[in-house]
Design an enzyme around this catalytic site. Structure first.
Site, PDB file in Angstrom:
ATOM      1  CG  HIS A   1      -4.434  -1.113   4.094  1.00  0.00           C
ATOM      2  ND1 HIS A   1      -4.784  -0.592   2.862  1.00  0.00           N
ATOM      3  CD2 HIS A   1      -3.611  -0.198   4.655  1.00  0.00           C
ATOM      4  CE1 HIS A   1      -4.196   0.576   2.701  1.00  0.00           C
ATOM      5  NE2 HIS A   1      -3.480   0.841   3.768  1.00  0.00           N
ATOM      6  CG  ASN A   2      -7.046  -2.060  -0.086  1.00  0.00           C
ATOM      7  OD1 ASN A   2      -6.029  -1.737   0.532  1.00  0.00           O
ATOM      8  ND2 ASN A   2      -7.025  -2.329  -1.368  1.00  0.00           N
TER       9      ASN A   2
ATOM     10  CD  GLU B   1      -7.256   2.940   0.534  1.00  0.00           C
ATOM     11  OE1 GLU B   1      -6.257   2.244   0.803  1.00  0.00           O
ATOM     12  OE2 GLU B   1      -7.605   3.179  -0.630  1.00  0.00           O
ATOM     13  CE1 TYR B   2     -12.115   0.146  -1.257  1.00  0.00           C
ATOM     14  CE2 TYR B   2     -14.377   0.667  -1.776  1.00  0.00           C
ATOM     15  CZ  TYR B   2     -13.165   0.156  -2.144  1.00  0.00           C
ATOM     16  OH  TYR B   2     -12.989  -0.331  -3.412  1.00  0.00           O
TER      17      TYR B   2
ATOM     18  CE  LYS C   1      -3.292  -2.649  -0.186  1.00  0.00           C
ATOM     19  NZ  LYS C   1      -3.393  -2.724  -1.592  1.00  0.00           N
TER      20      LYS C   1
ATOM     21  CB  SER D   1      -0.919   0.037   1.217  1.00  0.00           C
ATOM     22  OG  SER D   1      -1.618   1.274   1.199  1.00  0.00           O
TER      23      SER D   1
END
Ligand code: 2AM
Length: 469
Positions: A183-184, A187-188, A180, A127
């Site tokens: 993590h995403n 992030e959203y 990951k 990332s």
């Protein structure tokens, strides 16, 4: 001289990651399916420690043994295609490192398949976007522990350097890509929370772009300090080409997505966890695509915007700041609960403190809150809601979150990620839920039985035979 590492896939992330290795004096070979791209790249960056190859065989031969090959190709069938092309060219103990956003179950299957051929396979989340790939991303490698540990000294040189190198072993069986994915998902939610605060600021509190930019800059001096808040402040003050206009106001309100957020929600459902702030962020992006439908329905439904008593202007900043802090803590807690559950179910044996530390630099969700999260998991394995520090913060800020959601609802502003955070909090911290009634309904129509509060066992009641038709 042979290269220490190879990289396949020279789209922008791959190019920048290759340059990162070269900048750290790590000799690297590169290859891309379309050879023109390799030629152009090597022409632009002519360096003795960066070699491009047109033939895959020559690329493989240029690497030190045991070979290490990074794949940065489009997630999905492209990864399998490249693996198939590589297999006849590799030797036992060579390692392929998939750096794309692959689905963790694909990574598990590929690892198993390659194990039979004595080829090592690492699934590594990266990332940090283009800039991170070049200057230091956050790296989340997963696979056989000894294989990853041998790679770590090399990865530490290219990972984000601060506060400590942002790379650590995540776990086996697709754990790198799983982390990951989460993590995403976080992030959203993080992006959507900021967008909801911006929406309220603009529409309800009538703040202009510059005032909001200053508000986000103010947030940077608090526990909300993060990369996403920093870029938001910059975006909001970016002018457009004509005087007194801002670029952000000219951007069409239709958001796109690539899929890792959706997997996070699917995983939450699969593992009996809840990620309502992430779910709301996905829904907001999906529905944003139906611009015409939204326009038509906004015209059809007259908005009943009653005059509401709004906070005074000097209270607004604190209200927004506290509400956002509470919702941010709660959306991280949602993602981390899911990681904890996945660690048990898939036996990843995740170390949450290490994960929080890897996320502190280089990646898109880097934020000062991650230091506090890392500290909590150093001492405890319990959910973030049990952290004395976060308990104190939530106690202080939940009132603002509730108040802001009330204001949003009264003003017809959709705030799914803020509301999702509140739903998560209330559901997790309420002793008596109305599930007694749900169990009664299930028993009424399906004889599913229920447990009682006053004695052990399972019970069924003849609801309709007792005059309740
Ligand atoms: P290309 O330049 O030849 O299209 C992102 O799309 C990266 O993945 C690019 O480097 C692209 O190579 C590569 N890629 C996409 N599909 C591929 C495939 N089937 N085989 C090899 N590389 C592929």
């Amino acid at each position: 001289m042979k290269s220490q590492i190879g990289l396949i896939g020279l789209a922008v992330m791959g190019r920048n990651f290759a340059l990162n290795f070269s900048n750290k004096n790590i000799p690297i070979s590169v290859y891309n399916r379309t050879s023109q791209i390799t030629d152009d790249f090597i022409d632009t960056y002519s360096r003795s420690n960066l070699k491009g190859f047109i033939s895959l065989q020559d690329f493989v031969n240029s690497l030190e043994k045991p070979r290490k090959i990074l794949l940065i190709v489009k997630a999905g069938p492209a990864v399998d295609n490249v693996i198939q092309e590589l297999i006849p060219l590799l030797d036992p103990n060579d390692t392929i490192i998939d750096c794309g956003n692959s689905y963790f179950k694909d990574t598990q299957a590929r690892q198993k398949y390659l194990q039979e051929k004595e080829i090592q396979y690492i699934g590594m989340g990266i990332s940090g976007g283009e800039e991170g790939a070049l200057n230091g991303p956050s790296l989340m490698p997963g696979g056989e522990k000894e294989v990853v540990e041998k790679l770590l000294p090399l990865l530490e040189k290219v990972a984000a350097p601060s506060p400590t190198p942002c790379v650590a072993y995540m776990g086996n069986n697709g754990a790198g890509h799983y982390v990951k994915m989460i993590h995403n998902g976080i992030e959203y939610a993080d992006m959507q929370l900021i967008a909801e605060i911006y929406h309220l600021g603009r529409k309800v509190f009538k703040m202009d772009n510059l005032t909001l930019s200053q508000l986000f800059e103010q947030f940077q001096k608090t526990e909300l300090n993060s990369y996403l808040v920093e870029i938001t402040a910059k975006i909001l003050r970016t002018p457009d080409s004509t005087p007194d206009t801002f670029l952000v106001d000219k951007i069409l309100d239709v958001a796109e997505a690539k899929g890792t957020g959706k997997w996070t929600v699917q995983e939450a459902v699969e593992l009996d966890e809840m990620v309502p702030s992430i779910m709301a962020a996905i829904s907001a992006r999906s529905k944003s695509k139906e611009k015409r439908k939204r326009q038509e329905l906004e015209r059809k439904y007259k908005r009943d915007n009653k005059e509401q008593l709004l906070p005074s202007s000097n209270e607004i900043n604190l209200l927004l700041q506290e509400a956002m802090l509470a919702a941010k803590i709660l959306s991280y807690a949602q993602g981390i609960d899911l990681l904890q559950k996945a660690s048990e179910v898939y036996q990843f044996d995740l170390n949450l403190s290490k994960i929080a530390k890897v996320w502190r630099g280089g990646c898109i969700i880097r934020s000062s809150l991650l230091n506090t999260i890392a500290d909590h998991f150093e001492k405890s394995e319990q959910s973030l809601l049990f952290s004395p520090f976060f308990q104190e913060r939530l106690q202080q800020c939940m009132g603002s979150l509730r108040k802001l959601i009330g204001i949003a609802q009264g003003n017809t502003i959709p705030v799914g990620s803020l509301s999702g955070a509140l739903f998560y909090f209330d559901l997790n911290s309420t002793d008596n839920l109305p599930m007694n009634l749900i169990q009664a309904q299930r028993d009424y129509f399906g004889a599913h039985e229920f447990a009682r509060t006053d004695r052990p066992g399972r019970f069924h009641y003849q609801w309709s035979e007792n005059g309740n038709n």
